[in-house]
Design an enzyme around this catalytic site. Structure first.
Site, mmCIF file in Angstrom:
data_model
loop_
_atom_site.group_PDB
_atom_site.id
_atom_site.type_symbol
_atom_site.label_atom_id
_atom_site.label_comp_id
_atom_site.label_asym_id
_atom_site.label_seq_id
_atom_site.Cartn_x
_atom_site.Cartn_y
_atom_site.Cartn_z
ATOM 1 N N GLY A 35 -4.576 4.779 28.595
ATOM 2 C CA GLY A 35 -4.585 3.354 28.293
ATOM 3 C C GLY A 35 -3.178 2.798 28.258
ATOM 4 O O GLY A 35 -2.214 3.454 28.675
ATOM 5 N N ASP A 156 -11.275 -4.509 19.733
ATOM 6 C CA ASP A 156 -11.303 -4.134 21.146
ATOM 7 C C ASP A 156 -12.616 -3.413 21.476
ATOM 8 O O ASP A 156 -12.609 -2.337 22.090
ATOM 9 C CB ASP A 156 -10.103 -3.250 21.493
#
Length: 484
Positions: A35, A156
């Site tokens: 990520g 998120d």
């Protein structure tokens, strides 16, 4: 490791060299994710101490695999501390990945979490039947219920941060890199000071909205300036005085594009756990429409226009006004005042119809169950399913009827759940606990209670056995035979 790309092998070797002692405790196997702020590797717990200490979090009791999350040095120390601290706080729920271990050397930080044998969302979202969708949403909302009970916003929520195994029907919430503690920012009367100058003020603040609207109406009709000490609420959508020095509107904008709630897009500073519920709704919408990703705009303005296409500019204007902002849309095709008049369910029906017209669904697709339910609803035929009339014996017909009745009931309550997730006003949006209490999850709640009761009985039995063992140890010790 013959199948592992050479560049990944080099990465893992470099990581082991960067963190002394890591290779002695964990054997790195492969890279499983990357990520913006971290990379994740699958590893074997060499001595089994980490996995045994968190055995109740593992879906397969015999496995000894962990996930090593290498947090990049570009992350601020406060952000790293925040993530690790929140993971530590959330160790009490098996639907949330716990922090099993952590290692640090100089600027290198590695968090150790359980490894979960999950399936990629893209591989099953078009094929999961309504019962499977129900189980997926149940697992996710149970995780969020626990997280939100601690006053934590995940910020998120998306499929890649909820690892799910369709065969086991189990899921776990991961990646708290953007998570924050929820903060109450209620703004009280400020002695005549213009509340727009307060950094964290938003007109949507609970308790202030009603008074704000009343004051707005009074000010619009007033012929004289408000007296000193009077709350100076002004409709921000009407603009600012000519010589006013104003602060920029600042607010957290965390999350992934396509999953951000309207209040995030509108830079509301009064964000709370309801932003996670909106993201849950986006995932459920992908399941029902069998389309992913759902919203794909690259910036916040286009994201708001996407919502306009669904809900209409009239509702979006009202939503913006809730946060003290103006909102105008004109001259754009396919954006109407009311959006889809049948609401979110008509939007799903339109998407499914387009897929069927294009022939993208195989004949056996579960998407036809959803489409038939909506087709009956919008055609005025009611929601009673149509069953074959002949060439089926009584037993098979009874099973088919039961299947359709349950499918229709599940779809009805599923769309009810979806509407609760997509309330534009966050104060009207359901909480995780409220959504779990809807009839959609009744059958799962009953089975979950039974499982918990069985687990409690096992724990009680283990405690009794432990007490017996302690009693034996005490007796042996008093006799002096074992501990001399």
């Amino acid at each position: 490791m013959s199948d592992v790309p050479s560049e990944v092998v080099e990465e893992m070797r470099e990581l082991c060299e960067s963190v002394p002692g890591l290779e002695e405790r964990y054997k790195l196997i492969d890279k499983i994710g990357e990520g913006t702020f971290s990379s994740v590797y699958k590893a074997e717990d060499r001595n089994g101490t980490t996995t045994s200490g968190f055995s109740n979090h593992y879906w397969n009791k015999d496995q000894k695999y962990v996930a090593l999350k290498r947090i990049y040095v570009t992350s601020s120390p406060q952000r790293i501390y925040n993530e690790l601290n929140l993971l530590y706080m959330l160790c009490g729920c098996t639907r949330v990945a716990p922090l099993c271990d952590a290692m640090r050397f100089q600027d290198q930080v590695v968090a150790v979490l359980p490894w979960y044998p999950h399936e990629e969302f893209r591989n099953f979202y078009r094929d999961l039947p309504i019962k499977g969708v129900k189980k997926y949403m149940f697992e996710m909302l149970q995780a969020l219920s626990f997280v939100h009970s601690k006053g934590i916003m995940h910020r998120d929520i998306k499929p890649t941060n909820f690892l799910y195994n369709p065969q086991l029907g189990r899921g776990v919430l991961v990646d708290f890199g953007l998570a924050e503690m929820e903060q109450s920012r209620r703004v009280e009367s400020n002695g005549g000071k213009d509340l727009r100058t307060l950094e964290h003020y938003c007109p949507c603040t609970p308790g202030d909205s009603r008074q704000m609207r009343a004051d707005q109406q009074a000010l619009r009709g007033a012929t004289t300036a408000p007296k000193s000490g009077q709350n100076n609420f002004v409709d921000l959508s009407q603009g600012f005085p000519k010589h006013e020095t104003r602060r920029n509107k600042r607010a957290n904008r965390a999350g992934t594009r396509g999953f951000r709630a309207p209040e995030v897009l509108l830079k509301c500073s009064n964000q709370n756990t309801k932003i996670d519920i909106w993201s849950v709704g986006v995932i459920l919408l992908s399941f029902l429409s069998r389309r992913f990703p759902m919203f794909q705009s690259l910036d916040d303005t286009d994201s708001l226009l996407e919502l306009c296409c669904v809900f209409g500019w009239k509702k979006m204007k009202k939503c913006a006004a809730l946060h003290g902002l103006g909102f105008e849309v004109s001259g754009l095709d396919r954006i109407s005042e009311d959006g889809f008049k049948g609401g979110i369910s008509e939007f799903v029906y339109t998407l499914l119809q387009a897929e069927i017209d294009a022939g993208t669904f195989p004949a056996y697709s579960v998407a036809f169950d959803t489409f038939d339910y909506l087709r009956h609803s919008y055609s005025g035929m009611g929601i009673a399913p149509t069953l074959p009339e002949a060439n089926i014996d009584g037993a098979k017909l009874a099973k088919l009827k039961k299947y359709h009745e349950e499918s229709w009931s599940d779809h009805y309550w599923c769309f009810h759940l979806l509407e609760q997730c997509f309330m534009l006003d966050p104060h009207k949006r359901g909480t995780a606990n409220e959504l779990l209490s809807t009839p959609f999850f009744d059958e799962l709640l009953d089975s979950d209670r039974t499982e918990n009761e069985d687990e409690d009985e096992d724990e009680d039995l283990n405690e009794e056995e432990s007490e017996d063992d302690n009693e034996v140890a005490r007796i042996v010790d008093s006799d002096g035979g074992a501990y001399d």
